[in-house]
Design a protein around this motif. Structure first.
Motif, PDB file in Angstrom:
ATOM      1  N   LEU A 119      -4.990   9.453   0.326  1.00 50.49           N
ATOM      2  CA  LEU A 119      -4.062   8.372  -0.022  1.00 50.49           C
ATOM      3  C   LEU A 119      -4.578   7.516  -1.173  1.00 50.49           C
ATOM      4  CD1 LEU A 119      -2.893   7.153   3.498  1.00 50.49           C
ATOM      5  CD2 LEU A 119      -1.566   8.429   1.825  1.00 50.49           C
ATOM      6  N   ARG A 123      -0.959   5.838  -5.747  1.00 47.15           N
ATOM      7  CA  ARG A 123      -0.133   4.877  -5.005  1.00 47.15           C
ATOM      8  C   ARG A 123       1.199   5.493  -4.596  1.00 47.15           C
ATOM      9  NH1 ARG A 123       0.053  -0.295  -8.517  1.00 47.15           N
ATOM     10  NH2 ARG A 123      -1.457   0.608  -9.899  1.00 47.15           N
ATOM     11  N   ASN A 124       1.511   6.670  -5.111  1.00 47.36           N
ATOM     12  CA  ASN A 124       2.767   7.330  -4.758  1.00 47.36           C
ATOM     13  C   ASN A 124       2.647   8.164  -3.486  1.00 47.36           C
ATOM     14  OD1 ASN A 124       4.076   6.298  -7.016  1.00 47.36           O
ATOM     15  ND2 ASN A 124       3.391   7.996  -8.300  1.00 47.36           N
ATOM     16  N   TYR A 126       1.967   8.625   0.488  1.00 46.37           N
ATOM     17  CA  TYR A 126       2.102   7.802   1.684  1.00 46.37           C
ATOM     18  C   TYR A 126       2.034   8.674   2.927  1.00 46.37           C
ATOM     19  CZ  TYR A 126       6.955   9.376   1.720  1.00 46.37           C
ATOM     20  OH  TYR A 126       8.080  10.148   1.746  1.00 46.37           O
ATOM     21  N   GLN A 128       3.697   9.073   6.667  1.00 41.97           N
ATOM     22  CA  GLN A 128       4.793   8.657   7.538  1.00 41.97           C
ATOM     23  C   GLN A 128       4.220   8.428   8.924  1.00 41.97           C
ATOM     24  OE1 GLN A 128       7.816  11.672   7.238  1.00 41.97           O
ATOM     25  NE2 GLN A 128       8.948  10.443   5.776  1.00 41.97           N
ATOM     26  N   ASN A 133       6.124   3.754   6.816  1.00 42.90           N
ATOM     27  CA  ASN A 133       5.472   4.508   5.753  1.00 42.90           C
ATOM     28  C   ASN A 133       4.266   3.716   5.267  1.00 42.90           C
ATOM     29  OD1 ASN A 133       7.254   6.640   5.837  1.00 42.90           O
ATOM     30  ND2 ASN A 133       8.617   5.761   4.318  1.00 42.90           N
ATOM     31  N   LEU A 134       3.103   4.327   5.343  1.00 37.58           N
ATOM     32  CA  LEU A 134       1.854   3.666   4.999  1.00 37.58           C
ATOM     33  C   LEU A 134       1.337   4.189   3.667  1.00 37.58           C
ATOM     34  CD1 LEU A 134       0.284   4.140   8.523  1.00 37.58           C
ATOM     35  CD2 LEU A 134       1.297   2.045   7.654  1.00 37.58           C
ATOM     36  N   HIS A 135       0.906   3.287   2.791  1.00 37.83           N
ATOM     37  CA  HIS A 135       0.301   3.681   1.522  1.00 37.83           C
ATOM     38  C   HIS A 135      -0.718   2.629   1.104  1.00 37.83           C
ATOM     39  CE1 HIS A 135       3.759   1.163   0.425  1.00 37.83           C
ATOM     40  NE2 HIS A 135       3.019   0.763  -0.580  1.00 37.83           N
ATOM     41  N   ILE A 142      -3.999  -1.403   2.820  1.00 33.59           N
ATOM     42  CA  ILE A 142      -2.957  -0.560   3.394  1.00 33.59           C
ATOM     43  C   ILE A 142      -1.681  -1.374   3.491  1.00 33.59           C
ATOM     44  CG2 ILE A 142      -2.233   0.792   5.409  1.00 33.59           C
ATOM     45  CD1 ILE A 142      -4.611   2.038   4.067  1.00 33.59           C
ATOM     46  N   GLU A 143      -0.592  -0.829   2.965  1.00 36.77           N
ATOM     47  CA  GLU A 143       0.717  -1.483   3.040  1.00 36.77           C
ATOM     48  C   GLU A 143       1.637  -0.639   3.900  1.00 36.77           C
ATOM     49  OE1 GLU A 143       2.083  -2.135  -0.941  1.00 36.77           O
ATOM     50  OE2 GLU A 143       0.420  -3.489  -1.407  1.00 36.77           O
ATOM     51  N   ARG A 144       2.602  -1.298   4.511  1.00 33.69           N
ATOM     52  CA  ARG A 144       3.499  -0.612   5.446  1.00 33.69           C
ATOM     53  C   ARG A 144       4.940  -0.961   5.120  1.00 33.69           C
ATOM     54  NH1 ARG A 144       4.803  -2.201  11.389  1.00 33.69           N
ATOM     55  NH2 ARG A 144       4.154  -4.252  10.709  1.00 33.69           N
ATOM     56  N   ASP A 145       5.786   0.046   5.008  1.00 35.86           N
ATOM     57  CA  ASP A 145       7.220  -0.149   4.784  1.00 35.86           C
ATOM     58  C   ASP A 145       7.951   0.158   6.082  1.00 35.86           C
ATOM     59  OD1 ASP A 145       6.708  -0.620   2.066  1.00 35.86           O
ATOM     60  OD2 ASP A 145       6.809   1.519   1.615  1.00 35.86           O
TER      61      ASP A 145
END
Length: 167
Positions: A119, A123-124, A126, A128, A133-135, A142-145
């Protein structure tokens, strides 16, 4: 004044949306007030606290049209997630428990441990996860959508079925 005053109830016209950061019980009391006071056409947004994770069509009918983000573990309708949640149920009622979201976080942390090197390459990329969605962001965190849902007839329905979440 000596006149009979007339009043026509109406809502303000400069409001475009309502943000309701409330728990399920509070939102069940507040949302019908919005509807009563002429705010039926306004979108109402909330946090994931508005949904307990337990389906309750009768009591949650008052939450209709509230939009909220949550993790796929809670609102995703996927065969694999449903079977995993059933396996993780601690009681025979099948209604889950208050630690459901923590289970998902733990499972995602376990999955992330082996994927951090991959990862961090872009940055593209991620993962699931069960929490979304973690990236890895630009700052290395770590960011989460999350995915979005809306209450319809007392049940949360996914807003964007093409959100990219595959389970």
């Amino acid at each position: 004044l000596g006149l009979k005053l007339k009043y026509e109830a109406r809502r303000r016209q400069d409001v475009e949306a309502i943000f309701l950061p409330a728990t399920t019980d509070d939102a069940r009391l507040i949302k019908p007030e919005f509807d009563y006071y002429y705010a039926l056409d306004l979108p109402v947004y909330s946090t994931s606290r508005v949904f307990t994770g337990k389906l309750d069509k009768i009591n949650d009918a008052d939450l209709d049209r509230i939009r909220f983000p949550d993790m796929p573990w809670i609102i995703g309708r996927d065969v694999e997630i449903d079977s995993l949640r059933t396996f993780m149920q601690s009681d025979a009622s099948g209604e889950g428990n208050r630690y459901d979201r923590l289970y998902a976080i733990g499972m995602d942390l376990h999955a992330l441990a082996g994927k951090l090197d991959t990862l961090s390459l872009s940055r593209n990329l991620y993962l699931q996860g069960l929490t979304g969605n973690l990236h890895i962001g630009a700052d290395g965190e770590i960011e989460r959508d999350l995915i979005w849902a809306v209450f319809r007839e007392g049940t949360p329905k996914l807003l964007d079925r093409n959100s990219g979440y595959q389970g």
